[in-house]
Design a protein around this motif. Structure first.
Motif, mmCIF file in Angstrom:
data_model
loop_
_atom_site.group_PDB
_atom_site.id
_atom_site.type_symbol
_atom_site.label_atom_id
_atom_site.label_comp_id
_atom_site.label_asym_id
_atom_site.label_seq_id
_atom_site.Cartn_x
_atom_site.Cartn_y
_atom_site.Cartn_z
ATOM 1 N N VAL A 94 0.811 -1.214 0.000
ATOM 2 C CA VAL A 94 0.000 0.000 0.000
ATOM 3 C C VAL A 94 0.848 1.270 0.000
ATOM 4 N N PHE A 95 2.084 1.182 0.495
ATOM 5 C CA PHE A 95 2.888 2.397 0.605
ATOM 6 C C PHE A 95 4.370 2.033 0.564
ATOM 7 N N ILE A 96 5.132 2.819 -0.193
ATOM 8 C CA ILE A 96 6.573 2.640 -0.238
ATOM 9 C C ILE A 96 7.219 4.005 -0.043
ATOM 10 N N TYR A 108 13.988 11.849 -1.890
ATOM 11 C CA TYR A 108 12.968 11.238 -1.053
ATOM 12 C C TYR A 108 11.750 11.007 -1.936
ATOM 13 N N ASN A 109 11.274 9.768 -1.995
ATOM 14 C CA ASN A 109 10.129 9.432 -2.841
ATOM 15 C C ASN A 109 9.094 8.669 -2.023
ATOM 16 N N GLU A 110 7.838 8.865 -2.365
ATOM 17 C CA GLU A 110 6.746 8.105 -1.755
ATOM 18 C C GLU A 110 5.823 7.609 -2.861
ATOM 19 N N PHE A 111 5.300 6.407 -2.659
ATOM 20 C CA PHE A 111 4.368 5.805 -3.596
ATOM 21 C C PHE A 111 3.211 5.227 -2.792
ATOM 22 N N LEU A 112 1.987 5.598 -3.135
ATOM 23 C CA LEU A 112 0.790 5.104 -2.456
ATOM 24 C C LEU A 112 -0.038 4.320 -3.463
ATOM 25 N N TYR A 113 -0.499 3.126 -3.047
ATOM 26 C CA TYR A 113 -1.227 2.226 -3.939
ATOM 27 C C TYR A 113 -2.595 1.901 -3.364
ATOM 28 N N THR A 117 -7.166 -2.464 -6.079
ATOM 29 C CA THR A 117 -6.857 -2.506 -7.511
ATOM 30 C C THR A 117 -5.364 -2.674 -7.771
ATOM 31 N N ARG A 118 -4.532 -2.427 -6.764
ATOM 32 C CA ARG A 118 -3.069 -2.499 -6.833
ATOM 33 C C ARG A 118 -2.477 -1.464 -7.799
ATOM 34 N N GLU A 119 -3.209 -0.403 -8.070
ATOM 35 C CA GLU A 119 -2.706 0.653 -8.947
ATOM 36 C C GLU A 119 -2.162 1.806 -8.113
ATOM 37 N N VAL A 120 -1.184 2.495 -8.674
ATOM 38 C CA VAL A 120 -0.633 3.664 -8.005
ATOM 39 C C VAL A 120 -1.703 4.758 -7.978
ATOM 40 N N TYR A 141 -1.056 12.682 -8.836
ATOM 41 C CA TYR A 141 -2.259 11.992 -8.383
ATOM 42 C C TYR A 141 -2.835 11.206 -9.561
ATOM 43 N N PHE A 142 -3.208 9.954 -9.293
ATOM 44 C CA PHE A 142 -3.748 9.080 -10.333
ATOM 45 C C PHE A 142 -5.109 8.541 -9.903
ATOM 46 N N SER A 143 -5.941 8.254 -10.892
ATOM 47 C CA SER A 143 -7.216 7.583 -10.659
ATOM 48 C C SER A 143 -7.447 6.623 -11.813
ATOM 49 N N LYS A 144 -7.678 5.364 -11.486
ATOM 50 C CA LYS A 144 -7.909 4.330 -12.491
ATOM 51 C C LYS A 144 -6.789 4.285 -13.528
ATOM 52 N N GLY A 145 -5.569 4.453 -13.055
ATOM 53 C CA GLY A 145 -4.411 4.365 -13.923
ATOM 54 C C GLY A 145 -4.108 5.602 -14.743
#
Length: 186
Positions: A94-96, A108-113, A117-120, A141-145
């Motif tokens: 869910v978060f990196i 410094y980077n952050e990624f939220l999933y 759906t396992r999408e970013v 910011y992403f929605s539905k890929g």
């Protein structure tokens, strides 16, 4: 004249509704981000089923120097009712969070999933701009890929494909850390 006025009103209403929808999606992402940050601070418990892996790394490059830092991967344990699902009893990333130094540069980077759906859904890149020497934050910011917003500069939308590829790579890396690689011999 009435047609032009009516068309203008319709287009304004459409763009306004789309902007409100985008802001609603972004607010949901921010709320989820804040929830994850709270869970990360609290750590794992039976009420807070968030798993963590921390990887320290260092590498040296000829003519460039070193790169050292750490990557933190946070997961939810999927415990749905569908016992036959391939996801049952697996860790879903869910978060990196990744922080590292490369020579004198700090990153410094952050990624939220989305755990379902396992999408970013969100990426943050904090780095030192090579031209100005100042630290810069870029949020995607992403929605539905699909990219829905970039801050602070909408011109950075050109980078969305590259950002998404980085986020997908990080997700795959995170999954590989938590996958059961044990082999059973019969």
């Amino acid at each position: 004249m009435k047609k032009i006025l009516l068309l203008t009103f319709f287009l304004c209403a459409t763009f306004s509704a789309k902007a409100q929808n985008t802001e609603t999606q972004i607010q949901k992402i921010r709320d989820f981000y804040n929830l994850i940050q709270t869970q990360v601070k609290e750590g794992y418990s039976t009420e807070n089923p968030i798993g963590t892996a921390v990887i320290d790394h260092i590498a040296t490059y000829s003519a460039v120097g070193y790169r050292k830092g750490k990557t933190e991967i946070y997961t939810y344990l999927y415990d749905g009712e569908d016992f036959d699902s391939e996801l049952f009893n697996t860790q879903q990333v869910v978060f990196i969070r990744e922080q590292y130094e490369r020579g004198v540069w700090e990153h410094y980077n952050e990624f939220l999933y989305d755990p379902e759906t396992r999408e970013v859904i969100f990426c943050l890149f904090h780095f030192m701009d090579s031209e100005s020497g100042n630290f810069v934050d870029k949020r995607f910011y992403f929605s539905k890929g699909k990219l829905i917003k970039v801050t602070p500069n909408a011109d950075d939308a050109k980078q969305a494909k590259k950002v998404k590829a980085i986020a997908e790579h990080m997700y795959s890396f995170g999954r590989s850390v938590f996958e059961d690689t044990g082999l059973e011999i019969e």
